[in-house]
Design an enzyme around this catalytic site. Structure first.
Site, mmCIF file in Angstrom:
data_model
loop_
_atom_site.group_PDB
_atom_site.id
_atom_site.type_symbol
_atom_site.label_atom_id
_atom_site.label_comp_id
_atom_site.label_asym_id
_atom_site.label_seq_id
_atom_site.Cartn_x
_atom_site.Cartn_y
_atom_site.Cartn_z
ATOM 1 N N HIS A 17 -6.530 7.528 -16.928
ATOM 2 C CA HIS A 17 -7.990 7.656 -17.040
ATOM 3 C C HIS A 17 -8.363 8.819 -17.954
ATOM 4 C CE1 HIS A 17 -8.047 5.806 -12.754
ATOM 5 N NE2 HIS A 17 -8.280 4.848 -13.645
ATOM 6 N N LYS A 41 -15.241 -0.873 -0.672
ATOM 7 C CA LYS A 41 -13.960 -0.172 -0.749
ATOM 8 C C LYS A 41 -13.965 1.007 0.207
ATOM 9 C CE LYS A 41 -12.931 -1.370 -5.571
ATOM 10 N NZ LYS A 41 -12.548 -0.846 -6.909
ATOM 11 N N ARG A 93 -3.905 -2.460 -20.388
ATOM 12 C CA ARG A 93 -2.466 -2.232 -20.424
ATOM 13 C C ARG A 93 -1.676 -3.502 -20.686
ATOM 14 N NH1 ARG A 93 -3.202 0.309 -14.619
ATOM 15 N NH2 ARG A 93 -4.515 -1.540 -14.664
ATOM 16 N N SER A 131 -4.736 3.847 -10.340
ATOM 17 C CA SER A 131 -4.996 4.485 -9.049
ATOM 18 C C SER A 131 -4.191 3.820 -7.936
ATOM 19 C CB SER A 131 -6.495 4.421 -8.725
ATOM 20 O OG SER A 131 -7.243 5.191 -9.634
#
Length: 383
Positions: A17, A41, A93, A131
């Site tokens: 990040h 969440k 990614r 994360s």
């Protein structure tokens, strides 16, 4: 470009990040991190805590111009547009990431009229860092050193303090916890993890990392050996306090270990006199000057947990050796090499005779690697 946004839950913020934020700074005059507060969440840290961690992580890199905006009950892309950011920046990614992010971008622009998206690809060493990946590291022995590679310093410190807090509270959950007692427990946690103890700036090895490692070792020992609850708690409490006092005072007549034992006895945390005495004894067992005369069934476990660092992998051991040298920065180099060499030769001799780790659980895991590690450091000291 005038303003660009970066969005995410950031629980925790990772080095990946941070790389994306750095890219944003290189192409825009202003960078705003839009921090999602998603009710579906359950993050470890509140939105305000995450905001503080992000800001501190940016300041640590000299990025004082990065802003953080908490997003509540709204689409991030729409909030970004309202704040004058016509573009969001996202790291991708894999091709799967691209497919997902491209779908989100189309929704952001075509459905809710939000900011468009710019995609950037992180370098290879950050390509797998997320994360979720970082969260999954927590738990096994050595997890903290692995996590440290993937998150900025403020995020790492917040994460291990949260882990330590759970360990600390679990130690005292058997005690009657009225408001006054809980406040007392809280105060001691703050003291032990603060700058006056393991959180001190001059604690290069006997620090929060050492505390996390030792407690993780004791947790693993507890799971595999399954001792009585009182025994496991006594070893845990002793490890919390055994290096609480760590100073280099010339002419002092009280060792650090004895001062730590006295600190424990004065804390008033023990549930009964038997626990108070046992924990003090285990702390004193780590004292070079009085440890040999102390006899207790848990002594070998306590000493083995404290010395387990000697049997870690090469990278962790070298970091430990550097930390020890930094803590003894006041000692002249030749004298340090001589004294450190004598200590290591003594410990290596014990390892070679099978007596370094008196607890069989630790001996089986670490004896061989400890010998190799100490041989390597001795060769460097004598070089």
């Amino acid at each position: 470009m005038k303003k660009i946004g970066f969005s995410g839950t950031l629980d925790p913020i990772t080095n990946g990040h941070m790389w994306v934020i750095g890219e944003a700074r290189s192409i825009a005059d202003e960078v705003v991190v839009f921090l999602s507060e998603n009710s579906t969440k359950q993050p470890k840290f509140s939105a305000e805590e995450r905001r503080a961690i992000v800001l501190e992580s940016c300041r640590e890199r000299g990025w004082d111009d990065v802003q953080v905006q908490i997003v509540k009950s709204d689409y991030t892309a729409r909030v970004a547009r309202k704040h004058g950011a016509e573009y969001l920046i996202r790291g991708i990614r894999t091709t799967a990431d691209f497919d997902y992010e491209n779908l989100i971008q189309q929704t952001n622009v075509e459905v809710i009229g939000g900011a468009k998206t710019i995609f950037v690809m992180p370098p290879r060493d950050l390509g797998s860092v997320s994360s979720s990946f970082v969260k999954a590291l927590e738990g096994p022995v050595g997890w903290n050193w692995t996590m440290k590679k993937f998150v900025p310093g403020p995020a790492y410190r917040a994460w291990i303090l949260s882990w330590l807090r759970k360990e600390w509270d679990g130690l005292w959950q058997r005690c009657a916890a009225d408001a006054a007692r809980q406040a007392h427990i809280d105060q001691w946690f703050e003291l032990l993890t603060g700058v006056a103890a393991y959180g001190g700036a001059n604690r290069h090895y006997h620090n929060l990392d050492h505390l996390v490692h030792g407690l993780a070792e004791i947790r693993a020992w507890n799971a595999n050996v399954q001792p009585a609850r009182a025994d496991a708690d006594a070893v845990r409490a002793a490890f919390w306090f055994h290096d609480a006092v760590y100073e280099h005072e010339a002419g002092s007549t009280v060792s650090n270990e004895e001062a730590s034992a006295q600190l424990w006895l004065g804390s008033g945390l023990a549930g009964d006199a038997a626990m108070a005495d046992t924990v003090a004894l285990l702390i004193r067992a780590t004292d070079h000057f009085q440890g040999a005369s102390i006899s207790h069934p848990l002594k070998d476990t306590m000493l083995s947990a404290d010395l387990a660092i000697l049997g870690q992998d090469d990278e962790v051991y070298r970091s430990y050796a550097r930390g020890i040298r930094a803590e003894y920065a006041h000692v002249e180099e030749d004298h340090y090499r001589s004294q450190r060499g004598q200590v290591l030769a003594y410990l290596r001799g014990k390892a070679e005779t099978g007596s370094l780790f008196g607890d069989a659980y630790f001996a089986e895991q670490y004896s061989e690697q400890a010998i190799a590690n100490m041989n390597g450091e001795l060769a460097w000291l004598q070089g």
